[in-house]
Scaffold this active site. Structure first.
Site, PDB file in Angstrom:
ATOM      1  N   HIS A 256      64.522  52.841  54.620  1.00 12.22           N
ATOM      2  CA  HIS A 256      63.227  52.153  54.675  1.00 12.22           C
ATOM      3  C   HIS A 256      63.088  51.352  55.972  1.00 12.22           C
ATOM      4  O   HIS A 256      62.050  51.398  56.636  1.00 12.22           O
ATOM      5  CB  HIS A 256      63.090  51.191  53.488  1.00 12.22           C
ATOM      6  CG  HIS A 256      62.913  51.864  52.163  1.00 12.22           C
ATOM      7  ND1 HIS A 256      61.952  52.806  51.919  1.00 12.22           N
ATOM      8  CD2 HIS A 256      63.574  51.694  50.978  1.00 12.22           C
ATOM      9  CE1 HIS A 256      62.019  53.204  50.658  1.00 12.22           C
ATOM     10  NE2 HIS A 256      62.999  52.534  50.071  1.00 12.22           N
TER      11      HIS A 256
ATOM     12  N   HIS B 264      70.139  53.458  51.373  1.00  8.63           N
ATOM     13  CA  HIS B 264      68.771  53.563  50.853  1.00  8.63           C
ATOM     14  C   HIS B 264      67.847  52.580  51.576  1.00  8.63           C
ATOM     15  O   HIS B 264      66.784  52.975  52.077  1.00  8.63           O
ATOM     16  CB  HIS B 264      68.764  53.281  49.354  1.00  8.63           C
ATOM     17  CG  HIS B 264      67.396  53.356  48.739  1.00  8.63           C
ATOM     18  ND1 HIS B 264      66.881  54.508  48.210  1.00  8.63           N
ATOM     19  CD2 HIS B 264      66.421  52.418  48.593  1.00  8.63           C
ATOM     20  CE1 HIS B 264      65.666  54.283  47.752  1.00  8.63           C
ATOM     21  NE2 HIS B 264      65.362  53.004  47.981  1.00  8.63           N
ATOM     22  N   GLU B 265      68.273  51.323  51.618  1.00  7.32           N
ATOM     23  CA  GLU B 265      67.423  50.305  52.258  1.00  7.32           C
ATOM     24  C   GLU B 265      67.358  50.510  53.774  1.00  7.32           C
ATOM     25  O   GLU B 265      66.336  50.229  54.399  1.00  7.32           O
ATOM     26  CB  GLU B 265      67.934  48.909  51.925  1.00  7.32           C
ATOM     27  CG  GLU B 265      67.994  48.586  50.432  1.00  7.32           C
ATOM     28  CD  GLU B 265      66.660  48.786  49.713  1.00  7.32           C
ATOM     29  OE1 GLU B 265      65.596  48.743  50.392  1.00  7.32           O
ATOM     30  OE2 GLU B 265      66.668  49.003  48.491  1.00  7.32           O
TER      31      GLU B 265
END
Length: 543
Positions: free
Chosen positions: A22, A18-19
């Protein structure tokens, strides 16, 4: 210790990907990333690579990417043009959407490798049985037909064929079949049936009306004065030959009996006998022979031989079928006024009348038909994660000895794995989205919510089941994170996307004060949901 390790192995990749989504998109769009952290709290380990500090923190319940300009009072200095608030709206959209998108991509990767590794042989798309009155029956499909293409696209397995048909209720399909070495084109419109998905919501699906099973020539006998009964045949016997000709399926048996005329019929049949053995009871099939002289006034069955597919093999104790007086050996003649030809018709009728009484016409051996009413019951079962599920329960089990066409090597293994991975991800996503909508509209209770306590518990159970189950759980939770993070709740990625949308409409951003108030409200809402979910998990896994 095993549960803790499983929990970290489960949640760690979810947070990381997820990170990472980003971070990668931010760097691609020239947004300065100050810190990339897995976990919360003071860093246990950290290393600066270029302009970004990479950290591992002690609280493994999340992570974050700190981008320049995200925090009030950030000094951008000479990098002001690389601060996130100074970037165009489309850049900010992409940066915040990238995290959930990574969570959606991860299941595709997991499913892809699962199918590549495990799917080398497949059930071929060969028709075992054509159900009467269905789209396939009306189009003239026959037992043994191979479905080779749908709408010009090759069909490589039964699962692939069924998936395409399910997506096309009441939509015309160009179906190509292979029969006796020749290609035939058919235009078939799958009929719409309503089924409940994994979260209990009704959804429309297309149905062709074929199944992959070839049913054995099992017979049923309801008339004790028939030639078959008098010669010793009984319900459940399997015919292997008629007049020296081998019989392989129940359809072949029906065709051969229809042309025997009034002459003597010589049968060879097998009868299963239960034999106790080490650790189990085994069925021993003994061969028998019989000669039948068909009755001239025998009606539809001069020999008394009927297909066993509408006969009851057994009845579950305490079931709705037992309460209605149905017994093993009974024949179901009709359901809801419609003659019963295949047992699957019962499932079709109950799918639209799940809570209503349905009339059955039943005949016991040697007796006149009788009418009974049955309301479908439910049976509760618990999965390996201690989740409770309800399934419809009739309690009457039919004769269904069958076999499929032999498995075949898969053609185009990698393309098949990719398309199957995308389909599986889409199916799980839609099921979870439906469940989320039902939760928001109060069609489903909050008792279904689960927290990090539940994830800790199920991680250990999945770890015990093996790598396949563990990876499937990872994919499932990753899709959950994709949907949850896109909810328009401040402090989540979806909340930021909502702010950007408001900014696009107003042509100016919300004030810092408005954003702070909205974030506080969002935080309170999230805390309440976490408390409810934690309570559920304590009741489910601890008490």
């Amino acid at each position: 210790m095993q549960n803790l390790l499983a929990f970290l192995l489960l949640i760690g990749p979810l947070i990381f990907f997820h990170e990472l989504g980003h971070l990668v998109v931010a760097k691609l769009l020239d947004v300065k990333a100050v810190r990339f952290s897995i976990g919360f709290g003071p860093p246990l380990l950290s290393k600066r690579i270029g302009e970004t500090e990479y950290c591992l923190a002690p609280i493994p319940l999340g992570g974050y990417v700190q981008l320049l300009g995200q925090q009030p009072g950030d000094e951008a200095g000479p990098d002001a043009d690389r601060a996130l608030p100074n970037k165009p709206l489309w850049v900010r959209y992409l940066v915040y959407f990238a995290g959930p998108a990574a969570n959606l991509l991860l299941p595709v990767v997991i499913y892809f490798f699962y199918f590549v590794i495990n799917t080398t042989m497949v059930t071929p798309p060969i028709v075992g049985t054509v159900l009467p009155g269905t789209a396939a029956d009306e189009a003239g499909l026959q037992q043994g037909d191979r479905i080779v293409a749908i709408d010009g696209r090759d069909v490589r397995s039964w699962t692939e064929m069924a998936g395409r048909v399910a997506k096309a209720p009441e939509r015309e399909l160009q179906v190509q079949v292979e029969r006796d070495g020749k290609r035939l084109d058919r235009v078939i419109t799958p009929k719409k049936v309503v089924r409940r998905n994994a979260v209990g919501a009704a959804e429309a699906r297309g149905r062709l009306g074929v199944i992959s099973l070839f049913f054995a020539p099992e017979i049923g006998i309801s008339d004790p004065e028939s030639p078959a009964y008098m010669e010793g045949l009984r319900t459940g016997d399997v015919i292997t030959s008629i007049n020296g000709e081998p019989v392989r399926t129940i359809e072949e048996l029906e065709r051969m009996l229809a042309v025997t005329g009034d002459g003597v019929v010589r049968l060879t049949y097998l009868r299963p006998e239960a034999q106790p053995g080490p650790g189990a009871t085994y069925l021993w099939y003994e061969s028998h022979h019989a000669q039948l002289l068909p009755r001239k006034d025998g009606g539809a069955s001069p020999t008394g031989i009927l297909p066993a597919r509408t006969f009851v093999r057994s009845v579950d104790p305490g079931s709705p079928a037992e309460a209605a007086g149905i017994e093993a050996g009974d024949r179901i003649l009709s359901v809801a006024g419609k003659p019963l030809e295949q047992w699957v018709q019962i499932d079709d009728i109950f799918s639209t009348r799940r809570d209503e009484p349905v009339q059955f016409e039943v005949q016991s051996p040697g007796e006149s038909p009788r009418l009974v009413e049955i309301t479908l019951g439910t049976r509760t079962w618990t999965d390996i994660y201690e989740g409770e599920h309800e399934s419809p329960w009739l309690g009457a089990n039919h004769y269904a000895k069958s076999a499929q066409a032999p498995p075949e090597p898969l053609r185009g293994r990698f393309t098949y794995a990719l398309s199957s991975a995308v389909d599986q991800t889409a199916e799980v996503t839609m099921a979870l989205w439906t469940g989320l909508v039902r939760l928001v509209t109060f069609e489903m209770g909050t008792d279904q919510l689960s927290s990090v306590v539940g994830i800790y518990a199920v991680a250990g159970r999945a770890y015990e089941q093996g790598p396949g189950e563990f990876l499937f759980l990872t994919a499932f939770l990753s899709i959950n994170l994709f949907l949850i993070n896109l909810l328009p709740i401040p402090i989540l990625d979806g909340g930021h996307i909502l702010f950007f949308t408001i900014e696009a409409v107003r042509r100016k951003p919300l004030s810092q004060r408005a954003r702070e108030i909205a974030s506080a409200v969002g935080l309170v809402f999230i805390i309440i949901l976490l408390l409810v979910a934690t309570r559920n998990d304590i009741i489910r896994y601890v008490l």
